[in-house]
Design an enzyme around this catalytic site. Structure first.
Site, PDB file in Angstrom:
ATOM      1  N   LYS A   9      11.674  -2.424  19.778  1.00  0.00           N
ATOM      2  CA  LYS A   9      10.532  -1.874  20.511  1.00  0.00           C
ATOM      3  C   LYS A   9       9.989  -0.721  19.687  1.00  0.00           C
ATOM      4  CE  LYS A   9       9.313   0.281  24.980  1.00  0.00           C
ATOM      5  NZ  LYS A   9       8.882   1.656  24.676  1.00  0.00           N
ATOM      6  N   TYR A  19      15.420   0.567  19.429  1.00  0.00           N
ATOM      7  CA  TYR A  19      14.355   1.302  20.106  1.00  0.00           C
ATOM      8  C   TYR A  19      13.891   2.421  19.190  1.00  0.00           C
ATOM      9  CZ  TYR A  19      12.164   3.684  24.150  1.00  0.00           C
ATOM     10  OH  TYR A  19      11.289   4.276  25.033  1.00  0.00           O
TER      11      TYR A  19
END
Length: 314
Positions: free
Chosen positions: A172, A143
């Protein structure tokens, strides 16, 4: 070898609280079901929009369990549950990964620790993510969100190196960097590693660059509109998809300026009839009655479209 989550639309779901900042279970369940009925591929529990850092370990585990249970009981067994397991130590992150599997998640999304930014060198970042992936009982994803990690922004070389790990299966990119996304999609097999933009502002642009879809906050408000972009692209109707993408981009920026998590909850409570705009401190609640200003017309246009699409599929 571990596999990435399927391509599609994922939403870091907001988590609803009552006036005492305790879980509002009926509202949480109502939200999970609206997202599933809206066609999302999966729900990210404890993304940044889920206020993960405001929850205890037990609460984090319960939020995952409640999401998975709600989906299963209502015929949405195929909707994926990803759990955010970011923490400030490697030890705690490993524990949260184990908790996530026990609660029903199939993948975890891991933030880079950021309490000591000067100590988080490239080697330290790579070591952290590899150690977590070694210990995690389910596949991990990276992330990258500089806004919530004291400005730490992983480059494509670092993420590409981590993608070589057999249990690291995606990322992400909430940095919104399409160049970084395209470098990853063009150098790492999508069957092994899924690259997702983390904002609706570059959703279709990411898909055109080979992304696996989207993991973004705006589908909390308008999942069906995001699915429409996906379907239009798949049908080859690129001009129509890009026109709708423009609306998503304007609305995404406007919601962020209105107050992010607090604004999303306020809009949902007012427009969809469940939940209250309660957040945990130090965040402050916002009343949707006061919304306006630049971009608000685009949010209203998106809400009208979403309600039309909901009625059409009812």
């Amino acid at each position: 070898m571990s596999s990435p989550p399927p391509s599609g639309i994922y939403v870091p779901a907001v988590l609803f609280f009552d006036e005492n900042e305790e879980f509002d279970v009926p509202a949480i369940k109502a939200h999970v079901l609206r997202l599933a009925k809206g066609g999302v591929t999966g729900i990210l529990v404890q993304g940044s929009n889920g206020e993960a850092q405001h929850l205890s370990h037990d609460e984090r585990k319960e939020a995952i369990r409640l999401t998975r249970k709600t989906l299963d009981e209502n015929g949405f067994q195929d909707v994926v549950v990803i759990a955010g397991t970011g923490a400030q130590s490697t030890r705690e992150t490993k524990k949260l990964c184990v908790d996530a599997k026990e609660a029903g998640a199939t993948h975890v999304l891991v933030l880079t620790p950021s309490t000591w930014p000067p100590r988080m060198t490239k080697d330290a970042i790579i070591r952290f993510h590899r150690e977590v992936a070694d210990a995690s009982p389910i596949p991990t994803m990276i992330y990258n969100f500089p806004t919530v990690t004291a400005g730490i922004n992983l480059d494509s070389d670092t993420i590409g190196t981590l993608a070589e790990h057999p249990n690291i299966v995606g990322t992400k990119l909430s940095c919104g960097d399409i160049g970084k996304l395209h470098r990853l999609t063009s150098s790492v097999s999508p069957e092994k590693f899924a690259t997702f933009p983390g904002t609706s502002s570059v959703y279709l642009q990411g898909v055109l660059s080979g992304s696996a879809g989207l993991i973004g906050a705006l589908p909390n408000i308008a999942p069906k509109a995001h699915l429409s972009v996906w379907n239009l692209y798949k049908e080859g109707k690129l001009d129509d998809a890009m026109k709708l993408q423009a609306l998503l981009g304007h609305a995404d920026a406007a919601v962020s300026k209105l107050g992010g998590i607090s604004a999303i909850k306020a809009i949902i409570a007012k427009e969809f009839g469940y939940g209250q705009p309660h957040v945990r401190g130090p965040l402050l609640p916002i009343s949707a009655d006061n919304f306006g200003g630049p971009g608000w017309d685009k949010v209203k246009e998106l809400l009208e479209l979403e309600k039309f699409l909901m009625a059409e599929s009812a």
